[in-house]
Scaffold this motif. Structure first.
Motif, PDB file in Angstrom:
ATOM      1  N   ASN A 109       0.821  -1.215   0.000  1.00  0.00           N
ATOM      2  CA  ASN A 109       0.000   0.000   0.000  1.00  0.00           C
ATOM      3  C   ASN A 109       0.854   1.263   0.000  1.00  0.00           C
ATOM      4  O   ASN A 109       0.556   2.230  -0.696  1.00  0.00           O
ATOM      5  N   ALA A 110       1.936   1.279   0.787  1.00  0.00           N
ATOM      6  CA  ALA A 110       2.820   2.449   0.827  1.00  0.00           C
ATOM      7  C   ALA A 110       3.429   2.697  -0.544  1.00  0.00           C
ATOM      8  O   ALA A 110       3.442   3.833  -1.041  1.00  0.00           O
ATOM      9  N   ILE A 111       3.902   1.642  -1.180  1.00  0.00           N
ATOM     10  CA  ILE A 111       4.493   1.756  -2.518  1.00  0.00           C
ATOM     11  C   ILE A 111       3.452   2.221  -3.528  1.00  0.00           C
ATOM     12  O   ILE A 111       3.712   3.115  -4.341  1.00  0.00           O
ATOM     13  N   GLN A 112       2.263   1.634  -3.478  1.00  0.00           N
ATOM     14  CA  GLN A 112       1.195   1.999  -4.414  1.00  0.00           C
ATOM     15  C   GLN A 112       0.864   3.484  -4.320  1.00  0.00           C
ATOM     16  O   GLN A 112       0.722   4.170  -5.332  1.00  0.00           O
ATOM     17  N   LYS A 113       0.772   4.000  -3.097  1.00  0.00           N
ATOM     18  CA  LYS A 113       0.429   5.418  -2.908  1.00  0.00           C
ATOM     19  C   LYS A 113       1.544   6.334  -3.435  1.00  0.00           C
ATOM     20  O   LYS A 113       1.259   7.329  -4.101  1.00  0.00           O
ATOM     21  N   PHE A 117       6.683  10.872  -0.472  1.00  0.00           N
ATOM     22  CA  PHE A 117       6.692   9.627   0.278  1.00  0.00           C
ATOM     23  C   PHE A 117       5.292   9.371   0.802  1.00  0.00           C
ATOM     24  O   PHE A 117       4.489  10.282   0.986  1.00  0.00           O
ATOM     25  N   ALA A 118       5.016   8.087   0.978  1.00  0.00           N
ATOM     26  CA  ALA A 118       3.719   7.654   1.493  1.00  0.00           C
ATOM     27  C   ALA A 118       3.998   6.615   2.568  1.00  0.00           C
ATOM     28  O   ALA A 118       5.026   5.947   2.539  1.00  0.00           O
ATOM     29  N   ASP A 119       3.095   6.513   3.495  1.00  0.00           N
ATOM     30  CA  ASP A 119       3.248   5.465   4.488  1.00  0.00           C
ATOM     31  C   ASP A 119       1.973   4.668   4.588  1.00  0.00           C
ATOM     32  O   ASP A 119       0.906   5.111   4.175  1.00  0.00           O
ATOM     33  N   ILE A 150       7.338   3.207   5.046  1.00  0.00           N
ATOM     34  CA  ILE A 150       7.370   4.437   4.257  1.00  0.00           C
ATOM     35  C   ILE A 150       7.993   4.105   2.916  1.00  0.00           C
ATOM     36  O   ILE A 150       9.059   3.474   2.852  1.00  0.00           O
ATOM     37  N   ALA A 151       7.318   4.508   1.850  1.00  0.00           N
ATOM     38  CA  ALA A 151       7.860   4.374   0.495  1.00  0.00           C
ATOM     39  C   ALA A 151       8.204   5.776   0.007  1.00  0.00           C
ATOM     40  O   ALA A 151       7.343   6.656  -0.035  1.00  0.00           O
ATOM     41  N   LEU A 152       9.472   5.973  -0.335  1.00  0.00           N
ATOM     42  CA  LEU A 152       9.973   7.263  -0.821  1.00  0.00           C
ATOM     43  C   LEU A 152      10.220   7.165  -2.316  1.00  0.00           C
ATOM     44  O   LEU A 152      10.940   6.275  -2.775  1.00  0.00           O
TER      45      LEU A 152
END
Length: 191
Positions: free
Chosen positions: A48-52, A65-67, A119-121
């Motif tokens: 989900n973090a990566i998708q966002k 970045f999304a978490d 967290i996906a940055l």
């Protein structure tokens, strides 16, 4: 440096802004005129973090970045996990979610749980992930007025108070999101 934080959750925004140094300007979704619901349809917290983050980069072009965060309870085989925000239904009501969790654990002696944040940055065309975990337990009833979500029933390992009873500064030091953001900051500081 300027980064968009892909969240509409003002509590998350406040927590992260309190940790970031002043040279990193954090923009909210509102500030970039993103008022749509960013998809969260993956089966894992990391997914989900990566998708966002990928959605925001693709549709808005910002480094961002999304978490995604989930509460994983041992006696419930990791539930609510990826469904933490919608545990009691699509209305995403924290009070309903917490009440359902307490009800499900009512007769269970094992109350071990962990909060997990990924967290996906998305930065300079590359994707990086950072994971923060805080182990603890679920209390038998709610304690405290602070925090949000499951904070009134989560007590970190080695602590006598729930997340809802400690200060934001203390929560950021020991909590899942604070740990993931610390990894993010360490990465950004070494660029």
């Amino acid at each position: 440096m300027q980064l968009v934080f892909a969240t509409n959750n003002l509590n998350k925004l406040k927590e992260v802004q309190a940790i970031l140094p002043q040279h990193i300007k954090l923009l909210s979704l509102k500030e970039i005129a993103c008022d749509e619901d960013i998809p969260e349809t993956q089966p894992t917290i990391e997914g989900n973090a990566i998708q966002k983050a990928e959605y925001l980069k693709k549709h808005y072009g910002y480094d961002c970045f999304a978490d995604d965060t989930g509460l994983e309870v041992e006696a419930l085989n990791g539930a609510p996990g990826v469904f933490s925000a919608r545990y009691a239904g699509p209305q995403r009501n924290a009070e309903d979610n917490t009440n359902k969790l307490l009800e499900e654990l009512k007769d269970k002696p094992n109350r071990n749980a962990q909060f997990k944040t990924v967290i996906a940055l998305h930065l300079n065309g590359k994707l990086h992930t950072f994971t923060g975990i805080c182990k603890g337990e679920i209390t038998t009833k709610k304690h405290g007025e602070g925090g949000f979500g499951y904070d009134p029933v989560f007590k970190a390992e080695g602590y006598k108070k729930t997340f809802a009873e400690i200060s934001l500064e203390e929560k950021n030091k020991i909590g899942h999101r604070g740990k993931a953001v610390a990894q993010l900051l360490s990465f950004l500081n070494h660029l």
